[in-house]
Design a protein around this motif. Structure first.
Motif, PDB file in Angstrom:
ATOM      1  N   ASN A   1      80.040  11.123  52.574  1.00 47.17           N
ATOM      2  CA  ASN A   1      80.850   9.994  52.102  1.00 47.17           C
ATOM      3  C   ASN A   1      80.004   8.770  51.756  1.00 47.17           C
ATOM      4  O   ASN A   1      80.404   7.964  50.919  1.00 47.17           O
ATOM      5  CB  ASN A   1      81.922   9.643  53.123  1.00 47.17           C
ATOM      6  CG  ASN A   1      83.029  10.669  53.114  1.00 47.17           C
ATOM      7  OD1 ASN A   1      83.167  11.432  52.145  1.00 47.17           O
ATOM      8  ND2 ASN A   1      83.814  10.717  54.184  1.00 47.17           N
ATOM      9  N   ASN A   2      78.849   8.628  52.387  1.00 48.14           N
ATOM     10  CA  ASN A   2      77.969   7.523  51.980  1.00 48.14           C
ATOM     11  C   ASN A   2      77.537   7.765  50.532  1.00 48.14           C
ATOM     12  O   ASN A   2      77.589   6.854  49.692  1.00 48.14           O
ATOM     13  CB  ASN A   2      76.767   7.432  52.935  1.00 48.14           C
ATOM     14  CG  ASN A   2      75.983   6.134  52.789  1.00 48.14           C
ATOM     15  OD1 ASN A   2      74.917   6.120  52.197  1.00 48.14           O
ATOM     16  ND2 ASN A   2      76.535   5.041  53.312  1.00 48.14           N
ATOM     17  N   GLY A   3      77.153   8.996  50.247  1.00 46.62           N
ATOM     18  CA  GLY A   3      76.814   9.364  48.868  1.00 46.62           C
ATOM     19  C   GLY A   3      78.002   9.177  47.945  1.00 46.62           C
ATOM     20  O   GLY A   3      77.860   8.710  46.806  1.00 46.62           O
TER      21      GLY A   3
ATOM     22  N   VAL B   1      69.956   1.441  44.798  1.00 41.49           N
ATOM     23  CA  VAL B   1      71.105   1.510  45.699  1.00 41.49           C
ATOM     24  C   VAL B   1      70.862   2.716  46.609  1.00 41.49           C
ATOM     25  O   VAL B   1      70.693   3.846  46.132  1.00 41.49           O
ATOM     26  CB  VAL B   1      72.432   1.655  44.926  1.00 41.49           C
ATOM     27  CG1 VAL B   1      73.579   1.928  45.903  1.00 41.49           C
ATOM     28  CG2 VAL B   1      72.718   0.397  44.112  1.00 41.49           C
ATOM     29  N   ASP B   2      70.799   2.457  47.881  1.00 45.44           N
ATOM     30  CA  ASP B   2      70.501   3.514  48.857  1.00 45.44           C
ATOM     31  C   ASP B   2      71.804   3.990  49.493  1.00 45.44           C
ATOM     32  O   ASP B   2      72.362   3.338  50.371  1.00 45.44           O
ATOM     33  CB  ASP B   2      69.530   2.949  49.914  1.00 45.44           C
ATOM     34  CG  ASP B   2      69.663   3.660  51.242  1.00 45.44           C
ATOM     35  OD1 ASP B   2      69.853   4.890  51.226  1.00 45.44           O
ATOM     36  OD2 ASP B   2      69.574   2.983  52.285  1.00 45.44           O
ATOM     37  N   ALA B   3      72.289   5.137  49.011  1.00 48.57           N
ATOM     38  CA  ALA B   3      73.516   5.724  49.556  1.00 48.57           C
ATOM     39  C   ALA B   3      73.230   7.178  49.951  1.00 48.57           C
ATOM     40  O   ALA B   3      73.993   8.082  49.635  1.00 48.57           O
ATOM     41  CB  ALA B   3      74.652   5.628  48.541  1.00 48.57           C
ATOM     42  N   ILE B   4      72.089   7.380  50.602  1.00 43.88           N
ATOM     43  CA  ILE B   4      71.681   8.757  50.947  1.00 43.88           C
ATOM     44  C   ILE B   4      72.408   9.207  52.220  1.00 43.88           C
ATOM     45  O   ILE B   4      73.112  10.205  52.234  1.00 43.88           O
ATOM     46  CB  ILE B   4      70.142   8.848  51.115  1.00 43.88           C
ATOM     47  CG1 ILE B   4      69.434   8.343  49.853  1.00 43.88           C
ATOM     48  CG2 ILE B   4      69.737  10.287  51.436  1.00 43.88           C
ATOM     49  CD1 ILE B   4      67.912   8.233  49.971  1.00 43.88           C
ATOM     50  N   PHE B   5      72.202   8.462  53.294  1.00 42.12           N
ATOM     51  CA  PHE B   5      72.920   8.744  54.542  1.00 42.12           C
ATOM     52  C   PHE B   5      73.621   7.482  55.006  1.00 42.12           C
ATOM     53  O   PHE B   5      73.082   6.378  54.891  1.00 42.12           O
ATOM     54  CB  PHE B   5      71.951   9.137  55.672  1.00 42.12           C
ATOM     55  CG  PHE B   5      71.238  10.430  55.475  1.00 42.12           C
ATOM     56  CD1 PHE B   5      71.907  11.641  55.573  1.00 42.12           C
ATOM     57  CD2 PHE B   5      69.869  10.442  55.218  1.00 42.12           C
ATOM     58  CE1 PHE B   5      71.222  12.843  55.411  1.00 42.12           C
ATOM     59  CE2 PHE B   5      69.186  11.634  55.055  1.00 42.12           C
ATOM     60  CZ  PHE B   5      69.866  12.839  55.155  1.00 42.12           C
ATOM     61  N   GLY B   6      74.782   7.654  55.612  1.00 40.44           N
ATOM     62  CA  GLY B   6      75.480   6.537  56.258  1.00 40.44           C
ATOM     63  C   GLY B   6      75.503   6.764  57.750  1.00 40.44           C
ATOM     64  O   GLY B   6      74.519   7.248  58.330  1.00 40.44           O
TER      65      GLY B   6
ATOM     66  N   SER C   1      71.095  -1.262  50.604  1.00 34.67           N
ATOM     67  CA  SER C   1      71.604  -0.090  51.329  1.00 34.67           C
ATOM     68  C   SER C   1      73.112  -0.182  51.496  1.00 34.67           C
ATOM     69  O   SER C   1      73.652  -1.245  51.798  1.00 34.67           O
ATOM     70  CB  SER C   1      70.956   0.012  52.710  1.00 34.67           C
ATOM     71  OG  SER C   1      69.637   0.498  52.597  1.00 34.67           O
ATOM     72  N   VAL C   2      73.759   0.946  51.328  1.00 26.82           N
ATOM     73  CA  VAL C   2      75.200   1.026  51.510  1.00 26.82           C
ATOM     74  C   VAL C   2      75.489   1.379  52.976  1.00 26.82           C
ATOM     75  O   VAL C   2      75.014   2.410  53.464  1.00 26.82           O
ATOM     76  CB  VAL C   2      75.803   2.090  50.564  1.00 26.82           C
ATOM     77  CG1 VAL C   2      77.288   2.288  50.851  1.00 26.82           C
ATOM     78  CG2 VAL C   2      75.579   1.693  49.108  1.00 26.82           C
ATOM     79  N   ASP C   3      76.150   0.502  53.656  1.00 24.31           N
ATOM     80  CA  ASP C   3      76.600   0.640  55.053  1.00 24.31           C
ATOM     81  C   ASP C   3      75.485   0.516  56.088  1.00 24.31           C
ATOM     82  O   ASP C   3      75.615  -0.224  57.059  1.00 24.31           O
ATOM     83  CB  ASP C   3      77.375   1.951  55.252  1.00 24.31           C
ATOM     84  CG  ASP C   3      78.396   1.824  56.376  1.00 24.31           C
ATOM     85  OD1 ASP C   3      78.744   0.679  56.721  1.00 24.31           O
ATOM     86  OD2 ASP C   3      78.857   2.855  56.906  1.00 24.31           O
ATOM     87  N   ILE C   4      74.388   1.256  55.904  1.00 24.94           N
ATOM     88  CA  ILE C   4      73.289   1.241  56.882  1.00 24.94           C
ATOM     89  C   ILE C   4      72.058   1.800  56.164  1.00 24.94           C
ATOM     90  O   ILE C   4      72.212   2.618  55.252  1.00 24.94           O
ATOM     91  CB  ILE C   4      73.709   2.108  58.107  1.00 24.94           C
ATOM     92  CG1 ILE C   4      72.739   1.965  59.282  1.00 24.94           C
ATOM     93  CG2 ILE C   4      73.884   3.571  57.743  1.00 24.94           C
ATOM     94  CD1 ILE C   4      73.288   2.562  60.587  1.00 24.94           C
ATOM     95  N   PRO C   5      70.863   1.333  56.505  1.00 26.01           N
ATOM     96  CA  PRO C   5      69.696   1.925  55.833  1.00 26.01           C
ATOM     97  C   PRO C   5      69.640   3.431  56.098  1.00 26.01           C
ATOM     98  O   PRO C   5      69.787   3.861  57.241  1.00 26.01           O
ATOM     99  CB  PRO C   5      68.504   1.211  56.497  1.00 26.01           C
ATOM    100  CG  PRO C   5      69.066  -0.068  57.037  1.00 26.01           C
ATOM    101  CD  PRO C   5      70.483   0.257  57.445  1.00 26.01           C
ATOM    102  N   SER C   6      69.453   4.217  55.051  1.00 26.61           N
ATOM    103  CA  SER C   6      69.454   5.674  55.221  1.00 26.61           C
ATOM    104  C   SER C   6      68.293   6.106  56.116  1.00 26.61           C
ATOM    105  O   SER C   6      67.166   5.624  55.971  1.00 26.61           O
ATOM    106  CB  SER C   6      69.348   6.360  53.863  1.00 26.61           C
ATOM    107  OG  SER C   6      70.520   6.090  53.125  1.00 26.61           O
ATOM    108  N   GLY C   7      68.592   7.014  57.027  1.00 29.31           N
ATOM    109  CA  GLY C   7      67.577   7.492  57.970  1.00 29.31           C
ATOM    110  C   GLY C   7      67.665   6.784  59.309  1.00 29.31           C
ATOM    111  O   GLY C   7      67.039   7.207  60.281  1.00 29.31           O
TER     112      GLY C   7
HETATM  113  K   LIG Z   1      72.806   4.216  53.258  1.00 30.49           K
END
Ligand SMILES: [K+]
Ligand SMILES: NC(=O)C1=CN([C@@H]2O[C@H](COP(=O)(O)OP(=O)(O)OC[C@H]3O[C@@H](n4cnc5c(N)ncnc54)[C@H](O)[C@@H]3O)[C@@H](O)[C@H]2O)[C@@H](O)CC1
Length: 511
Positions: free
Chosen positions: A58-60, A125-130, A157-163
């Motif tokens: 869903n982050n993606g 835009v970083d939407a890899i992992f939330g 970053s979307v929601d939280i930095p991925s990783g």
């Molecule tokens: K993210």
């Protein structure tokens, strides 16, 4: 403001979907719309290239839906799907179809992919992992994250930095996005506030995606982020028909040869926050300097010239702050131990008071209930032992506070106050406050508030907030570097005034 765990956010999500009777992708659409508006209001259609890296959850999905909005506004976008799993989320797939309907074909990145070219002028835009990240990213995804980090591009970053997991340390610190900015949904994440995990973002801000208010109000949490909105109701206005006795008599005990200034700053802060009366108890050598530097305070002296040997207070104070500049001489240790046994009101214990406690753990059982301990990280380590990481530190601190029924303040960039199994994360303060005497000022402020009649926990939370705010105001006048502890005291009054200014939109500061 409540800080939810990932599980609580999923619960809020489900509750909202059921109560508002909306399809599950509606929240993703709200998220994407909010992200788009944030970006669009700043870029105003600029011709910059926006590279979106989207995972398959869903982050993606948020990223893919955002790509559609950006395209509709004619932004120059490149969409990459970081194809780390075949288990694509339903709403991700739905939004992927919507994107394809608009003739946008993302590039799929797999474990054998060539790293995409990124210019330092691009926006990522970083939407890899939330918040769904629950294991280490695979090696190639880690390498992609390293590649993005090395690009020097602005990373949103979307929601939280991925990783970055939302509730534990990262598996590999190189495989976490270093975000220039995080747009986080609805509630802040605890990892933003801890020294080891807060370093992955420079700044964060919340986007309201309309999670259900009833859920947000009712859900019990382990941590709260104390904003102006949360702290205001703690304040108790002064009464018209009051007198100085109404606001209590505080005593500050401490000092030694060459360390009378610590007591002077604590007593000054104590009066500046509003205590009715302040008396200091110091070795004889402090008498003249205190009477001269702080005419508002009264001075009691020990029989010894250079150190404290017996603490005698010939009246019943409303609050006592103890420890600053006091030293750990054997006679002082004895005097402190005897005093702990005799005293029957909660204390505010700082500096050498804490050092004496950690060197004499038996004394821990003598601490009056509801006392307030204000260690900085080194003092905390001496009290609770070494910790493996920040999460372990929080657990140990919480256990220690509960065991002794005390309020424990972990001082730092985001000071956290523990009481009753709960942590209160402070939202004010700045690096300029890492300066000599800043802690003495905090102890004085909290002691003053206790003297004024605030209970231990509200006194601490309000004191910590105003201390940080006074520091922020002080730094805005003279810079972080030039701020001194006395500069914090001078701005306590302005901090009170600022507390009642109209709240600004919620915006956080990174590490
Ligand atoms: K993210
Ligand atoms: N409840 C909310 O507040 C909303 C959340 N939304 C977004 O949804 C995100 C959470 O989405 P998801 O739960 O789908 O999770 P993510 O998108 O964070 O992760 C995707 C999935 O990958 C799997 N996974 C975890 N670690 C992995 C790894 N190392 N390698 C490979 N696969 C791994 C997990 O099964 C996880 O569910 C939030 O961060 C937010 O961006 C938004 O869509 C709006 C609504």
């Amino acid at each position: 403001m409540k800080i939810f765990t990932a599980n609580q956010i999923y619960k809020a999500d489900k509750f909202t979907i059921e109560k508002q009777q909306i399809p599950s992708d509606a929240l993703m659409e709200r998220a994407a719309t909010q992200l788009f508006e944030w970006i669009h209001s700043r870029l105003q259609g600029a011709e910059v290239t926006i590279q979106l890296f989207c995972g398959i959850g869903n982050n993606g999905g948020d990223g893919i839906a955002l790509a559609r909005h950006l395209k509709e506004a004619d932004y120059n976008i490149q969409v990459h799907v970081v194809n780390y799993s075949e288990k694509r989320s339903k709403d991700f797939l739905l939004n992927l179809e919507r994107l394809k309907d608009r003739k946008i074909w993302p590039e799929f990145l797999n474990d054998d992919c060539v790293m995409p070219e990124i210019s330092p002028n691009d926006i990522i835009v970083d939407a890899i992992f939330g918040i769904g990240l629950n294991r280490a990213p695979s090696e190639w995804v880690g390498k992609l994250i390293e590649h993005i980090n090395a690009s020097q591009a602005f990373v949103l970053s979307v929601d939280i930095p991925s990783g970055l997991p939302s509730d534990r340390m990262p598996w590999n610190t190189d495989h976490v996005i270093r975000a220039s900015y995080v747009l986080s949904f609805q509630v802040p994440k605890l990892v933003f506030f801890l020294p080891e995990t807060g370093v992955y973002q420079n700044q964060w801000e919340l986007l309201d995606i309309g999670l259900d208010a009833e859920f947000l109000v009712k859900e019990e949490v382990d941590y709260e982020f104390m904003t102006q909105f949360d702290v205001q109701p703690i304040y108790r206005p002064r009464l018209k028909f009051s007198h100085k006795g109404t606001y209590g008599h505080a005593v500050i005990v401490g000092g030694g040869y060459g360390k009378i200034g610590a007591v002077q700053m604590a007593a000054n802060a104590c009066l500046s926050i509003g205590a009715g009366l302040a008396t200091t108890f110091v070795p004889e050598c402090g008498y003249h300097s205190l009477q001269t530097a702080l005419p508002e305070a009264m001075v009691l002296t020990d029989a010894e010239d250079d150190y404290i040997s017996e603490i005698k207070i010939p009246f019943k104070p409303n609050a006592i702050g103890i420890g600053m500049g006091m030293g750990t001489k054997e006679e002082t240790v004895q005097a402190f131990g005897k005093f702990l046994k005799e005293v029957d009101l909660p204390l505010v214990i700082d500096a050498d008071g804490l050092n004496i406690l950690s060197q004499n753990p038996k004394l821990l059982n003598e601490i009056p209930k509801l006392s307030i301990l204000t260690p900085h990280p080194k003092e905390l380590e001496r009290l609770i032992g070494e910790w493996k990481n920040d999460f372990d530190k929080l657990d140990k601190a919480k256990t220690f506070a509960t065991k002794h029924d005390i309020v424990l303040v972990i001082k730092g960039a985001h000071t956290i106050t523990f009481y009753g199994g709960k942590g209160y994360v402070n939202s004010t303060g700045n690096p300029g406050m890492a300066t000599a005497g800043s802690g003495d000022v905090l102890t004085g402020m909290i002691t003053g508030l206790v003297a004024m009649g605030y209970d231990s926990l509200p006194a601490t939370v309000l004191g910590v907030y105003l201390h940080g705010l006074a520091g922020d105001i002080g730094a805005s006048l003279v810079s972080y570097d030039a701020l001194k502890a006395t500069g914090i005291i001078e701005n306590i009054g302005k901090a009170y005034l600022e507390l009642f200014k109209r709240p600004e939109p919620q915006e956080g500061k990174g590490a």
